[in-house]
Design a protein around this motif. Structure first.
Motif, mmCIF file in Angstrom:
data_model
loop_
_atom_site.group_PDB
_atom_site.id
_atom_site.type_symbol
_atom_site.label_atom_id
_atom_site.label_comp_id
_atom_site.label_asym_id
_atom_site.label_seq_id
_atom_site.Cartn_x
_atom_site.Cartn_y
_atom_site.Cartn_z
ATOM 1 N N LEU A 32 0.831 -1.204 0.000
ATOM 2 C CA LEU A 32 0.000 0.000 0.000
ATOM 3 C C LEU A 32 0.868 1.257 0.000
ATOM 4 O O LEU A 32 0.629 2.203 -0.760
ATOM 5 N N PHE A 33 1.897 1.266 0.842
ATOM 6 C CA PHE A 33 2.785 2.422 0.925
ATOM 7 C C PHE A 33 3.512 2.652 -0.406
ATOM 8 O O PHE A 33 3.633 3.792 -0.875
ATOM 9 N N LEU A 34 4.006 1.579 -1.001
ATOM 10 C CA LEU A 34 4.726 1.705 -2.266
ATOM 11 C C LEU A 34 3.819 2.240 -3.367
ATOM 12 O O LEU A 34 4.250 2.982 -4.247
ATOM 13 N N GLU A 35 2.543 1.854 -3.320
ATOM 14 C CA GLU A 35 1.587 2.276 -4.342
ATOM 15 C C GLU A 35 1.152 3.724 -4.155
ATOM 16 O O GLU A 35 1.002 4.478 -5.117
ATOM 17 N N GLU A 36 0.983 4.130 -2.905
ATOM 18 C CA GLU A 36 0.392 5.439 -2.616
ATOM 19 C C GLU A 36 1.413 6.546 -2.375
ATOM 20 O O GLU A 36 1.107 7.728 -2.526
ATOM 21 N N ILE A 37 2.638 6.179 -1.977
ATOM 22 C CA ILE A 37 3.600 7.202 -1.569
ATOM 23 C C ILE A 37 4.879 7.058 -2.400
ATOM 24 O O ILE A 37 5.689 6.153 -2.162
ATOM 25 N N PRO A 38 5.103 7.926 -3.378
ATOM 26 C CA PRO A 38 6.282 7.817 -4.246
ATOM 27 C C PRO A 38 7.608 7.806 -3.494
ATOM 28 O O PRO A 38 8.565 7.152 -3.918
ATOM 29 N N ALA A 39 7.693 8.526 -2.381
ATOM 30 C CA ALA A 39 8.953 8.613 -1.637
ATOM 31 C C ALA A 39 9.396 7.261 -1.095
ATOM 32 O O ALA A 39 10.575 7.074 -0.764
ATOM 33 N N PHE A 40 8.481 6.299 -1.019
ATOM 34 C CA PHE A 40 8.817 4.976 -0.481
ATOM 35 C C PHE A 40 9.409 4.063 -1.551
ATOM 36 O O PHE A 40 9.866 2.962 -1.240
ATOM 37 N N GLN A 41 9.412 4.519 -2.792
ATOM 38 C CA GLN A 41 9.864 3.663 -3.888
ATOM 39 C C GLN A 41 11.363 3.836 -4.119
ATOM 40 O O GLN A 41 11.817 4.199 -5.199
ATOM 41 N N GLY A 42 12.142 3.555 -3.091
ATOM 42 C CA GLY A 42 13.584 3.723 -3.163
ATOM 43 C C GLY A 42 14.295 2.426 -3.500
ATOM 44 O O GLY A 42 13.714 1.478 -4.023
#
Length: 422
Positions: A32-42
């Motif tokens: 969910l975090f990866l889908e909704e929050i771009p900053a988490f896609q590190g």
């Protein structure tokens, strides 16, 4: 109405069931975090730390509900604290981190309510259990978020200080050691130097509070004006060095930058000042434009004694003559006095004469044009010019070019080159 004990048992059972599902729930939230929050896609290592943080938070929240633990003395899980620090180190927005906790809280409550709905419970029991779950989850998120903000801001400050100190040392070496080749310089600083650069120096008065934050805002304004993030580093506690780079020659919007800097000062006027070098190419240009910005700053500071000369942004192009001449102030001071004579006195009356003469010479020796520029009567300009020649002791036409250069030096360097009145 359900008893407190019964409510506790039901809530504990729901939490126990969710604890058994921890790996699946962790994966669900992480996705969910990866889908909704771009900053988490590190990078992968950071995503793994995010998953560990998510698991640690969920485990703690399940324990609170299952065992009825108090929330007053909660400690941020180690993995969650580590992830907050990593977020700060990568200059990722704090709001993204806090948003993850809000999203996680909503999904957590949904799981618990689903667990309640799968039981045959009276309405008052469901209501009591729901209230406890929501209250416990809310208190946890509030307290953890407060701690995380502190952890993030502390780490951001420390990390900035560490990285700025290391980068400042590397930059000083690159700027001073002209034997370094391009590849070595780029590796030392971690910045490409093959394009066009414009150097900038921003500074604050030493008695202004919170100078580091205000100077960092100046770097952000450069980014806004230029459209790309600059290389920026605090060279000391009240000075910022910065470079903006492009594949083509760069021209910054000085007026827009000055207005933005002015606005950033707020009601107290605590805004940085900035000096800008000329566009220059490659490693040599990287050094040259920085030296020009430093020289322009020196001229700007010299003009501070004349309030009408103080500008929020000063470019090397505007003050290049004074900047170059001021490299040897003792010799320049002697030459200005020799060229202007008593017209180099440091008092208001003589300053008015110098400014009139400067505009008069700029307009090609036209009394009419000079009067229009100065908003004076032509006869007043005529009087001042004759008075200036009298004070100088010889006509302005004698060594006219020297006179014009000396007047520029007086205007831009002020008391550094003027003679004390008396």
């Amino acid at each position: 109405m359900a008893t407190d004990a019964h409510t506790r048992r039901v809530v504990a059972q729901v939490a126990k069931e969710l604890t058994a599902q921890l790996p699946e729930r962790t994966t669900e939230l992480a996705n969910l975090f990866l889908e909704e929050i771009p900053a988490f896609q590190g990078e992968e290592a950071v995503r793994e730390l995010m998953a560990a943080s998510t698991a640690a938070n969920l485990s703690t929240m399940f324990d609170l509900l299952q065992h009825g633990l108090p929330t007053e003395q909660l400690v941020v899980p180690a993995a969650a604290a580590a992830y907050a620090r990593r977020f700060a180190q990568r200059d990722l927005p704090l709001e993204s981190l806090l948003r993850a906790y809000r999203l996680g809280s909503v999904r957590f409550n949904q799981w618990c309510l689903r667990g309640l709905s799968q039981r045959e419970l009276d309405a008052d029991v469901v209501l009591a259990c729901t209230q406890e779950i929501v209250q416990v989850a809310g208190r946890y998120i509030d307290q953890i978020s407060e701690h995380l903000v502190e952890i993030y801001e502390t780490e951001r400050k420390l990390w900035t200080q560490r990285t700025d100190a290391a980068r400042a040392i590397a930059l000083r070496t690159v700027l001073d050691d002209e034997a370094l080749d391009l590849g070595t310089a780029e590796a030392m600083v971690g910045y490409r130097m093959r394009g066009w650069h414009v150097g900038a120096v921003a500074w604050m008065d030493k008695d202004v509070p919170d100078t580091a934050r205000r100077l960092e805002s100046a770097a952000q304004l450069l980014s806004t004006v230029h459209g790309r993030r600059p290389l920026a580093v605090l060279s000391d506690d009240h000075t910022l060095w910065a470079w903006v780079t492009s594949v083509e020659p760069i021209r910054l919007d000085h007026l827009g930058l000055a207005a933005a800097l002015e606005a950033s000062g707020g009601p107290l006027g605590y805004a940085p000042r900035m000096a800008i070098g000329e566009p220059a190419q490659g490693l040599d240009g990287f050094r040259t434009t920085h030296r020009e910005a430093m020289a322009a700053r020196s001229v700007a500071e010299a003009a501070e004694s004349s309030p009408d000369q103080v500008a929020r942004v000063v470019s090397f192009a505007e003050v290049s003559i004074a900047a170059l001449l001021s490299e040897n102030l003792d010799s320049l001071r002697t030459w200005v006095r020799r060229t202007l004579g008593a017209l180099a006195r440091d008092d208001e009356a003589t300053e008015r004469l110098r400014e009139t003469v400067r505009i008069f010479l700029e307009t090609g020796g036209s009394f009419t044009d000079a009067a229009a520029r100065l908003h004076l009567h032509k006869n007043t300009v005529h009087y001042r010019v004759r008075k200036a020649e009298e004070i100088r002791g010889r006509p302005l036409s004698e060594g006219r070019l020297d006179v014009e250069v000396a007047l520029v030096a007086c205007r831009q360097l002020g008391s550094r080159v003027l003679s004390q009145a008396g």
